[in-house]
Design a protein around this motif. Structure first.
Motif, PDB file in Angstrom:
ATOM      1  N   GLN A  81     -75.660  34.209  -9.781  1.00  0.00           N
ATOM      2  CA  GLN A  81     -76.116  34.115  -8.545  1.00  0.00           C
ATOM      3  C   GLN A  81     -77.278  33.608  -8.293  1.00  0.00           C
ATOM      4  O   GLN A  81     -77.476  32.779  -7.554  1.00  0.00           O
ATOM      5  N   GLY A  82     -78.099  33.716  -9.444  1.00  0.00           N
ATOM      6  CA  GLY A  82     -79.412  32.926  -9.325  1.00  0.00           C
ATOM      7  C   GLY A  82     -79.154  31.471  -9.474  1.00  0.00           C
ATOM      8  O   GLY A  82     -80.088  30.717  -8.880  1.00  0.00           O
ATOM      9  N   LYS A  83     -78.280  31.166 -10.030  1.00  0.00           N
ATOM     10  CA  LYS A  83     -78.034  29.748 -10.442  1.00  0.00           C
ATOM     11  C   LYS A  83     -77.718  29.100  -9.077  1.00  0.00           C
ATOM     12  O   LYS A  83     -77.900  28.020  -8.609  1.00  0.00           O
ATOM     13  N   ARG A  95     -79.169  26.127  -6.616  1.00  0.00           N
ATOM     14  CA  ARG A  95     -78.567  25.145  -6.434  1.00  0.00           C
ATOM     15  C   ARG A  95     -78.738  24.751  -4.929  1.00  0.00           C
ATOM     16  O   ARG A  95     -78.866  23.647  -4.248  1.00  0.00           O
ATOM     17  N   ARG A  96     -78.597  25.904  -4.306  1.00  0.00           N
ATOM     18  CA  ARG A  96     -78.862  25.981  -2.407  1.00  0.00           C
ATOM     19  C   ARG A  96     -80.262  25.411  -2.355  1.00  0.00           C
ATOM     20  O   ARG A  96     -80.360  24.638  -1.485  1.00  0.00           O
ATOM     21  N   ILE A 119     -82.040  17.699   1.281  1.00  0.00           N
ATOM     22  CA  ILE A 119     -81.485  17.481   2.609  1.00  0.00           C
ATOM     23  C   ILE A 119     -82.881  16.987   3.441  1.00  0.00           C
ATOM     24  O   ILE A 119     -83.049  16.356   4.289  1.00  0.00           O
ATOM     25  N   ALA A 120     -83.679  18.017   3.286  1.00  0.00           N
ATOM     26  CA  ALA A 120     -84.929  17.931   3.773  1.00  0.00           C
ATOM     27  C   ALA A 120     -85.573  16.274   3.725  1.00  0.00           C
ATOM     28  O   ALA A 120     -86.285  15.756   4.339  1.00  0.00           O
ATOM     29  N   ALA A 121     -85.572  16.037   2.350  1.00  0.00           N
ATOM     30  CA  ALA A 121     -86.322  14.813   2.036  1.00  0.00           C
ATOM     31  C   ALA A 121     -85.458  13.778   2.567  1.00  0.00           C
ATOM     32  O   ALA A 121     -86.104  12.638   3.084  1.00  0.00           O
ATOM     33  N   ILE A 122     -84.158  13.694   2.691  1.00  0.00           N
ATOM     34  CA  ILE A 122     -83.378  12.764   3.055  1.00  0.00           C
ATOM     35  C   ILE A 122     -83.458  12.466   4.444  1.00  0.00           C
ATOM     36  O   ILE A 122     -83.898  11.403   5.200  1.00  0.00           O
ATOM     37  N   LEU A 123     -83.617  13.752   5.218  1.00  0.00           N
ATOM     38  CA  LEU A 123     -83.674  13.508   6.804  1.00  0.00           C
ATOM     39  C   LEU A 123     -85.154  12.925   7.302  1.00  0.00           C
ATOM     40  O   LEU A 123     -85.130  12.214   7.987  1.00  0.00           O
ATOM     41  N   GLN A 124     -86.069  13.266   6.379  1.00  0.00           N
ATOM     42  CA  GLN A 124     -87.643  12.833   6.800  1.00  0.00           C
ATOM     43  C   GLN A 124     -87.662  11.472   6.493  1.00  0.00           C
ATOM     44  O   GLN A 124     -88.098  10.627   7.150  1.00  0.00           O
TER      45      GLN A 124
END
Length: 204
Positions: free
Chosen positions: A6-8, A12-13, A20-25
């Motif tokens: 669950q921690g892994k 990953r999430r 995703i945040a870096a790609i969008l910016q």
């Protein structure tokens, strides 16, 4: 300490969300400079590989769509600070000025979106900003300073079209960016004014 499955999964999430945040910016930054910026350029700015970008956004159109949505969402936060109280005409002028600053910064991004997205999708992405204008127009109609012979949705669409036309005119070198807000306000306030009264002029 042994990491659980669950921690892994959670890690990953979290990594995926940061990616995703870096790609969008990066997409907003790159497309705001060059509407033809490639996925490779965007990936480089984001510090990821093209495979990672395509893992989140199957094609460039999806990426442009998400970038425009992200830019609009960021813009909405700044528009929350615009004072929309008082005279609806003055409030609308303030909203136009602030909104235009956002549109001007993302003119190339909008150009990129117009090349890959249908007009209906671009309108849908602008639904939240349009709602802000709609509420102000409805208040102005109730107070008798905006016309009531045309539907509110039509008037909101007029403002949307005028702002985007201003962006097109600047891209075509037919309008100076520092003149746009005044042109937009003058055009929109005249269009919104009741037929029986003189067109309101934007305050300088």
């Amino acid at each position: 300490m042994v990491e659980t499955a669950q921690g892994k999964t959670a890690a990953r999430r979290a990594d995926a969300q940061r990616s995703i945040a870096a790609i969008l910016q990066a997409a907003v930054e790159a497309l705001s400079r060059n509407p033809e910026a490639s996925v490779s350029e965007i990936a480089k700015i984001a510090g990821v590989g093209r495979v990672t970008v395509y893992g989140h956004f199957p094609n460039r159109g999806d990426l442009v769509d998400a970038a425009l949505a992200h830019a609009i969402e960021q813009g909405e936060v700044s528009l929350d600070d615009v004072d929309l109280t008082g005279d609806p005409r003055e409030a609308l002028t303030r909203l136009i000025d602030s909104s235009w600053q956002l549109v001007d910064r993302s003119r190339s991004l909008l150009q990129a979106a117009q090349s890959v997205l249908p007009p209906s999708r671009i309108r849908a992405l602008h639904a939240s900003p349009a709602e802000r204008v709609q509420k102000l127009v409805e208040r102005g109609r109730d107070e008798g300073v905006f016309r009531t012979d045309l539907p509110t949705e039509w008037l909101v669409g007029v403002m949307h079209s005028v702002m985007h036309h201003a962006a097109d005119e600047i891209n075509a070198d037919r309008l100076a960016a520092d003149q746009a807000a005044g042109y937009i306000a003058a055009t929109v306030l005249a269009a919104f004014s009741p037929i029986s009264s003189p067109s309101a002029e934007p305050r300088s």
